[in-house]
Design a protein around this motif. Structure first.
Motif, short mmCIF file in Angstrom:
data_model
loop_
_atom_site.label_atom_id
_atom_site.label_comp_id
_atom_site.label_asym_id
_atom_site.label_seq_id
_atom_site.Cartn_x
_atom_site.Cartn_y
_atom_site.Cartn_z
N ARG A 245 105.43 22.69 70.45
CA ARG A 245 105.17 24.04 69.92
C ARG A 245 103.72 24.22 69.53
O ARG A 245 103.11 25.26 69.79
CB ARG A 245 106.08 24.33 68.72
CG ARG A 245 107.44 24.85 69.12
CD ARG A 245 108.19 25.27 67.89
NE ARG A 245 108.38 24.10 67.06
CZ ARG A 245 109.49 23.78 66.42
NH1 ARG A 245 110.51 24.58 66.45
NH2 ARG A 245 109.59 22.69 65.72
N LYS B 289 104.27 30.16 79.84
CA LYS B 289 104.25 31.25 78.86
C LYS B 289 104.73 30.72 77.51
O LYS B 289 105.43 29.72 77.45
CB LYS B 289 105.17 32.38 79.33
CG LYS B 289 104.75 32.99 80.65
CD LYS B 289 105.74 34.07 81.07
CE LYS B 289 105.37 34.57 82.44
NZ LYS B 289 106.36 34.26 83.45
N ALA B 290 104.36 31.40 76.45
CA ALA B 290 104.73 30.98 75.10
C ALA B 290 106.23 30.74 74.97
O ALA B 290 106.66 29.78 74.34
CB ALA B 290 104.26 32.00 74.07
N GLU B 291 107.01 31.61 75.60
CA GLU B 291 108.47 31.46 75.49
C GLU B 291 109.03 30.29 76.30
O GLU B 291 110.21 29.97 76.21
CB GLU B 291 109.17 32.77 75.88
CG GLU B 291 108.92 33.22 77.29
CD GLU B 291 107.73 34.18 77.44
OE1 GLU B 291 107.66 34.83 78.49
OE2 GLU B 291 106.89 34.26 76.54
N ASP B 292 108.18 29.61 77.09
CA ASP B 292 108.61 28.46 77.89
C ASP B 292 108.61 27.16 77.12
O ASP B 292 109.00 26.12 77.66
CB ASP B 292 107.69 28.29 79.10
CG ASP B 292 107.78 29.41 80.11
OD1 ASP B 292 108.81 30.10 80.14
OD2 ASP B 292 106.81 29.58 80.88
N TRP B 293 108.15 27.16 75.86
CA TRP B 293 107.92 25.91 75.16
C TRP B 293 109.16 25.02 75.13
O TRP B 293 109.08 23.82 75.30
CB TRP B 293 107.34 26.13 73.76
CG TRP B 293 108.35 26.45 72.70
CD1 TRP B 293 108.74 27.68 72.27
CD2 TRP B 293 109.12 25.51 71.96
NE1 TRP B 293 109.70 27.57 71.31
CE2 TRP B 293 109.95 26.24 71.10
CE3 TRP B 293 109.20 24.12 71.95
CZ2 TRP B 293 110.85 25.62 70.23
CZ3 TRP B 293 110.09 23.49 71.09
CH2 TRP B 293 110.91 24.25 70.24
N LYS B 294 110.32 25.59 74.90
CA LYS B 294 111.54 24.78 74.77
C LYS B 294 111.92 24.13 76.11
O LYS B 294 112.28 22.95 76.15
CB LYS B 294 112.69 25.63 74.24
CG LYS B 294 113.87 24.79 73.79
CD LYS B 294 114.37 25.29 72.45
CE LYS B 294 115.46 24.44 71.91
NZ LYS B 294 115.02 23.41 71.01
N GLU B 295 111.81 24.90 77.19
CA GLU B 295 112.07 24.34 78.52
C GLU B 295 111.08 23.22 78.83
O GLU B 295 111.46 22.15 79.30
CB GLU B 295 111.97 25.45 79.57
CG GLU B 295 112.16 24.98 80.99
CD GLU B 295 111.95 26.11 82.00
OE1 GLU B 295 111.62 25.78 83.15
OE2 GLU B 295 112.10 27.28 81.65
N ASP C 116 109.55 18.20 69.33
CA ASP C 116 109.44 19.65 69.56
C ASP C 116 108.24 20.25 68.84
O ASP C 116 107.56 21.11 69.39
CB ASP C 116 110.71 20.36 69.09
CG ASP C 116 111.89 20.14 70.02
OD1 ASP C 116 111.71 19.59 71.12
OD2 ASP C 116 113.02 20.53 69.64
N PHE D 213 101.57 24.81 72.60
CA PHE D 213 101.72 26.17 73.13
C PHE D 213 101.00 27.20 72.25
O PHE D 213 100.55 28.22 72.75
CB PHE D 213 103.20 26.54 73.25
CG PHE D 213 103.80 26.17 74.57
CD1 PHE D 213 103.97 27.12 75.57
CD2 PHE D 213 104.19 24.87 74.85
CE1 PHE D 213 104.51 26.79 76.80
CE2 PHE D 213 104.73 24.52 76.07
CZ PHE D 213 104.90 25.48 77.05
#
Length: 175
Positions: free
Chosen positions: A48, A11-17, A44, A51
């Motif tokens: 990003r 998911k988009a919010e998973d990018w950092k993980e 990073d 994603f």
């Protein structure tokens, strides 16, 4: 019996993980070859972008209920032509057949693909062995200072990222 490999869309919010996991996996070979690094690879910003891009599919790779890796697929640069842009298997799962099983799952997920492409740094013997001897890719080009011909990853400071001075480009033509 080994559990089946499954691709699960990130998911988009998973990018950092995702970024942290792939950076940790890539850091091992970079540090072996270049010593400790100040900046993570890939950076990073690159994760990003993957994603956010409409032509990218970002997956976590699971074996049963265990997350064992991830992949970024760039779709359709040419008709029926896809690129394995980023791929990692968590080091705890190396040398267990997980990478090959994950690659085969990716191939099954994109049955329309006629040609796959990927690149890897010249010093990454483990990757070169994997792509050539396990997955059936062929080395088709060697990018280096005498044959730049491709925009290789650059750091945010505009300097080449460690390990980007020479890359192999691989292709796999599907049956």
């Amino acid at each position: 019996m080994r559990e089946k490999i499954v691709l699960v869309r990130a998911k988009a919010e998973d990018w950092k993980e995702f970024a942290g996991e792939i950076q940790a996996a890539f850091a091992i070979a970079l540090e072996e070859h270049y010593g400790p690094q100040e900046e993570p690879v890939p950076e990073d910003t690159e994760i990003r972008k993957a994603f956010a891009a409409e032509d990218r599919d970002v997956y976590y790779i699971f074996q049963g209920d265990q997350k064992v890796g991830g992949a970024v697929i760039r779709r359709g640069q040419k008709a029926m032509y896809n690129e394995l842009e980023l791929f990692y298997i968590s080091p705890a799962y190396h040398s267990r057949g997980v990478g090959l099983a994950a690659w085969q799952a990716i191939e099954r997920a994109y049955p329309q693909t006629k040609v796959w492409e990927t690149i890897t740094p010249y010093f990454e013997q483990r990757n070169i062995h994997f792509y050539l001897n396990k997955c059936g890719f062929q080395a088709v080009e060697f990018f280096n200072r005498m044959h730049p011909g491709r925009d290789l990853p650059m750091g945010e400071d505009g300097d080449p990222m460690p390990g980007t001075e020479a890359f192999f480009r691989f292709e796999k033509h599907m049956q």
